[in-house]
Design a protein around this motif. Sequence first.
Motif, PDB file in Angstrom:
ATOM      1  N   ARG A 150       0.718  -1.024   0.232  1.00  0.00           N
ATOM      2  CA  ARG A 150      -0.064   0.012   0.039  1.00  0.00           C
ATOM      3  C   ARG A 150       0.665   1.070  -0.252  1.00  0.00           C
ATOM      4  NH1 ARG A 150       0.118  -1.571   5.276  1.00  0.00           N
ATOM      5  NH2 ARG A 150       1.092  -1.123   6.760  1.00  0.00           N
ATOM      6  N   PHE A 151       0.138   2.376  -0.016  1.00  0.00           N
ATOM      7  CA  PHE A 151       1.220   3.550  -0.314  1.00  0.00           C
ATOM      8  C   PHE A 151       0.325   4.324   1.249  1.00  0.00           C
ATOM      9  CE2 PHE A 151       1.320   1.873  -4.330  1.00  0.00           C
ATOM     10  CZ  PHE A 151       2.883   2.677  -4.527  1.00  0.00           C
ATOM     11  N   GLU A 152       1.403   4.920   2.130  1.00  0.00           N
ATOM     12  CA  GLU A 152       1.489   6.440   2.891  1.00  0.00           C
ATOM     13  C   GLU A 152       2.288   7.316   3.040  1.00  0.00           C
ATOM     14  OE1 GLU A 152       2.012   3.864   6.315  1.00  0.00           O
ATOM     15  OE2 GLU A 152       0.306   2.659   6.723  1.00  0.00           O
ATOM     16  N   ARG A 153       0.849   8.029   2.467  1.00  0.00           N
ATOM     17  CA  ARG A 153       1.538   9.600   2.179  1.00  0.00           C
ATOM     18  C   ARG A 153       3.257   9.777   1.576  1.00  0.00           C
ATOM     19  NH1 ARG A 153       2.045  10.696   8.808  1.00  0.00           N
ATOM     20  NH2 ARG A 153       2.531   8.631   8.425  1.00  0.00           N
ATOM     21  N   GLY A 154       2.897   9.249   0.345  1.00  0.00           N
ATOM     22  CA  GLY A 154       3.858   8.888  -0.758  1.00  0.00           C
ATOM     23  C   GLY A 154       4.990   7.833  -0.746  1.00  0.00           C
ATOM     24  N   ASN A 155       5.333   7.472   1.191  1.00  0.00           N
ATOM     25  CA  ASN A 155       6.100   6.826   1.445  1.00  0.00           C
ATOM     26  C   ASN A 155       5.229   5.128   0.847  1.00  0.00           C
ATOM     27  OD1 ASN A 155       7.440   7.809   2.666  1.00  0.00           O
ATOM     28  ND2 ASN A 155       6.728   7.823   4.388  1.00  0.00           N
ATOM     29  N   MET A 156       5.694   4.229   0.445  1.00  0.00           N
ATOM     30  CA  MET A 156       5.744   2.601   0.189  1.00  0.00           C
ATOM     31  C   MET A 156       5.741   1.401   0.889  1.00  0.00           C
ATOM     32  SD  MET A 156       7.207   0.781  -3.612  1.00  0.00           S
ATOM     33  CE  MET A 156       6.066   2.535  -4.438  1.00  0.00           C
ATOM     34  N   ILE A 157       4.570   0.919   0.853  1.00  0.00           N
ATOM     35  CA  ILE A 157       4.932  -0.259   2.238  1.00  0.00           C
ATOM     36  C   ILE A 157       5.046  -1.621   1.135  1.00  0.00           C
ATOM     37  CG2 ILE A 157       3.782  -1.138   4.141  1.00  0.00           C
ATOM     38  CD1 ILE A 157       4.415   2.164   3.925  1.00  0.00           C
ATOM     39  N   VAL A 158       5.928  -1.999   1.499  1.00  0.00           N
ATOM     40  CA  VAL A 158       6.547  -3.423   0.800  1.00  0.00           C
ATOM     41  C   VAL A 158       6.793  -4.630   1.925  1.00  0.00           C
ATOM     42  CG1 VAL A 158       8.116  -4.641  -0.712  1.00  0.00           C
ATOM     43  CG2 VAL A 158       7.849  -1.787  -1.045  1.00  0.00           C
ATOM     44  N   ASN A 159       5.964  -5.606   1.571  1.00  0.00           N
ATOM     45  CA  ASN A 159       5.635  -6.588   1.810  1.00  0.00           C
ATOM     46  C   ASN A 159       6.952  -8.044   1.973  1.00  0.00           C
ATOM     47  OD1 ASN A 159       4.723  -9.054   3.841  1.00  0.00           O
ATOM     48  ND2 ASN A 159       3.371  -9.538   2.528  1.00  0.00           N
ATOM     49  N   LEU A 160       7.649  -8.092   2.986  1.00  0.00           N
ATOM     50  CA  LEU A 160       8.750  -8.908   2.613  1.00  0.00           C
ATOM     51  C   LEU A 160       8.295 -10.294   3.649  1.00  0.00           C
ATOM     52  CD1 LEU A 160      11.803  -6.596   4.310  1.00  0.00           C
ATOM     53  CD2 LEU A 160      10.347  -6.466   1.461  1.00  0.00           C
ATOM     54  N   GLY A 161       7.001 -10.626   3.351  1.00  0.00           N
ATOM     55  CA  GLY A 161       6.943 -12.037   3.932  1.00  0.00           C
ATOM     56  C   GLY A 161       6.656 -12.079   5.093  1.00  0.00           C
ATOM     57  N   ARG A 162       7.217 -11.869   6.179  1.00  0.00           N
ATOM     58  CA  ARG A 162       7.973 -12.255   7.664  1.00  0.00           C
ATOM     59  C   ARG A 162       6.655 -10.705   8.079  1.00  0.00           C
ATOM     60  NH1 ARG A 162       9.869 -15.667  10.902  1.00  0.00           N
ATOM     61  NH2 ARG A 162       8.122 -14.225  12.381  1.00  0.00           N
ATOM     62  N   THR A 163       7.125  -9.357   7.300  1.00  0.00           N
ATOM     63  CA  THR A 163       6.942  -8.079   7.694  1.00  0.00           C
ATOM     64  C   THR A 163       6.689  -7.758   6.795  1.00  0.00           C
ATOM     65  OG1 THR A 163       8.223  -6.489   9.299  1.00  0.00           O
ATOM     66  CG2 THR A 163       9.270  -7.464   8.086  1.00  0.00           C
ATOM     67  N   ASP A 164       6.768  -5.793   6.924  1.00  0.00           N
ATOM     68  CA  ASP A 164       6.589  -5.708   6.305  1.00  0.00           C
ATOM     69  C   ASP A 164       7.592  -4.494   5.874  1.00  0.00           C
ATOM     70  OD1 ASP A 164       3.615  -5.643   5.009  1.00  0.00           O
ATOM     71  OD2 ASP A 164       2.594  -4.796   6.532  1.00  0.00           O
ATOM     72  N   ALA A 165       8.088  -3.960   4.705  1.00  0.00           N
ATOM     73  CA  ALA A 165       9.447  -2.553   5.167  1.00  0.00           C
ATOM     74  C   ALA A 165       9.059  -1.330   4.352  1.00  0.00           C
ATOM     75  CB  ALA A 165      10.356  -2.979   4.320  1.00  0.00           C
ATOM     76  N   ILE A 166       9.428  -0.407   4.715  1.00  0.00           N
ATOM     77  CA  ILE A 166       9.062   1.375   4.216  1.00  0.00           C
ATOM     78  C   ILE A 166       9.811   1.485   3.119  1.00  0.00           C
ATOM     79  CG2 ILE A 166      10.269   2.397   5.843  1.00  0.00           C
ATOM     80  CD1 ILE A 166       8.230   4.041   6.347  1.00  0.00           C
ATOM     81  N   LEU A 167       9.663   1.769   2.006  1.00  0.00           N
ATOM     82  CA  LEU A 167      10.659   2.588   1.402  1.00  0.00           C
ATOM     83  C   LEU A 167       9.886   4.573   0.685  1.00  0.00           C
ATOM     84  CD1 LEU A 167      12.380   2.480  -0.900  1.00  0.00           C
ATOM     85  CD2 LEU A 167      11.191   1.815  -2.922  1.00  0.00           C
ATOM     86  N   PRO A 168      11.315   5.224   1.636  1.00  0.00           N
ATOM     87  CA  PRO A 168      10.536   6.308   1.707  1.00  0.00           C
ATOM     88  C   PRO A 168      10.135   7.155   0.435  1.00  0.00           C
ATOM     89  CG  PRO A 168      11.948   5.950   3.659  1.00  0.00           C
ATOM     90  CD  PRO A 168      12.247   4.884   2.428  1.00  0.00           C
ATOM     91  N   ARG A 169       9.354   8.193   0.141  1.00  0.00           N
ATOM     92  CA  ARG A 169       9.389   8.809  -0.766  1.00  0.00           C
ATOM     93  C   ARG A 169      11.096   9.568  -1.457  1.00  0.00           C
ATOM     94  NH1 ARG A 169       5.394  13.507  -1.230  1.00  0.00           N
ATOM     95  NH2 ARG A 169       3.939  12.527  -0.523  1.00  0.00           N
ATOM     96  N   ASP A 170      11.571   9.465  -0.508  1.00  0.00           N
ATOM     97  CA  ASP A 170      12.761  10.639  -1.407  1.00  0.00           C
ATOM     98  C   ASP A 170      13.858   9.580  -1.329  1.00  0.00           C
ATOM     99  OD1 ASP A 170      13.424   9.619   2.026  1.00  0.00           O
ATOM    100  OD2 ASP A 170      14.199  10.660   2.356  1.00  0.00           O
TER     101      ASP A 170
END
Length: 527
Positions: free
Chosen positions: A145-165
């Motif tokens: 999903r996307f949260e305020r421009g940041n991308m939430i990536v599902n890695l299987g066991r947990t989620d990681a965040i890919l910041p907008r910058d």
Amino acid sequence: MLSDLKRIIDQICRDRGFDKKLLIEAIEEAVESAAKKKLGSRRDIEVRFNEEFGEVEVFQFRTVVQEVEDEQTEISIEDAKSLDPEVQLDDELGEKMENIEDLGRIAAQSAKQVIIHKMKDAERDVIFEMFKDRKGEIVSGIVQRFERGNMIVNLGRTDAILPRDQQIPKRSFKQGDRIRAYLEDVRQSARDSQLILSRTCNDFLAKLFTMEVPEIAEGIVEIMGVSREPGFRAKIAVSSLETDVDPVGACVGMKGSRVQNVVQELQGERIDIVPWSPDPAKYVYNALAPAHVSMVMADEEAQTLLVVVPNDQLSLAIGRQGQNVRLASRLLGWRIDVKSEQRYANLEDPGYQTLLAIDGIEEPLADQLLARGVFSIERLAEATVEDLIVIRSVDEEQAQHLIDTAVRMIGEGVGTASFGGEDVEAAPDSDVNGNVAVEPEVEVEAEAAAADTDTGNIAAESPEEQAVEEVVAEQPTEDVTEELLVEESPEEQAVEEVVAEQPAEDVTEELPVEEVAEGQAVEDEQK
């Protein structure tokens, strides 16, 4: 409720990877908190999990006294005797509490919150232990999903965040797309996300090449440096430890297959593969490719490089908006100053140096003055305001100021001779016959603007300006040629004598038919 507790604990620990002991401690703490909320906060309560029966046992400890003053912390000797006949005064008597299911809804909610909090802490520790050794690697996941421009990536066991910058600009992903990114940071305690991803860092490009090129993974080819402008262009310097292995060819692959895989992952980012060299001059020669470099002057103390390129290669060496030279500068870690051969020759001219010594005259303006025939401070002092205001960037006030400054500096002893040269009558760019090569003004301005590595913007010229410049460039320079003496070679003199001795008929016969006809018509008219 408690009969299946042991099975539930085993299942949660197996699915989440928790330590069973941590989960049991969380349950014991939650039940203790619930019991104190129901029975009183001053009670000495101890909770134990009985693994044999899969039950949570709650014990209440009170002091044996003769007369009870505080029911939560004391118990009478009579009541204590009924529980333990051998009990004595001032003993600590533990009593197992029955029916802990009756603690109430509020107590149950409190226990639930404690368990959830403990489970999150345990899960955070598990994630940290799982990914702490993978920091600096490339991980693959699915866009959640996307949260305020940041991308939430599902890695299987947990989620990681890919910041907008840290996302490549103008490159979009949709929900459900598979994505690869560089694991930049793993945080042990974080409120939002423990795993921070990046797709714009230089290490991401280096890791992609390591995955695609076996020679890099085996250590035969080494990556010496990376510089990127994410989404647009990148440069990577490589070196080989074995003489029979071409580092650039290894990274390119058969028909460019290896580098194309990296380009596709970066969604079209251009990649220049540069051979590394310990010599800064050779290194910058490779880094500025595809532009050709004529000369390099290095200052190792200041870590600066003066690069001279042909006039027609200047814009190519600088790149669009200075991109090429900026990436090369980051790759080397040195400051790079790119100049054309004409600009470098001007800088070596003493008269040009006198112009630069005047406050308010930079290289672009000096180039325009040179194109107008003002090639020294002496010529500037003799010029008029009308001679200078034809330059677009100079108004009347500035022109008068430059002339006055030149006159004042000459009076102070500043001149061409003080810069190691003599003031001459002919322009520095005159040819062997004394003909002055008049360069279009806009071309000089474009070269000066392109030499600015910070902007790299080239001034555009209008069709009207081009037409005026072409007319100026085509004007003959008879005035200059008449003032200068041209020595003729003996061969040229011999040819002139032979032509002069030939009869007029012979000369006429060699002329075109049209010219002979015109000459005959003139003679008839005169008669």
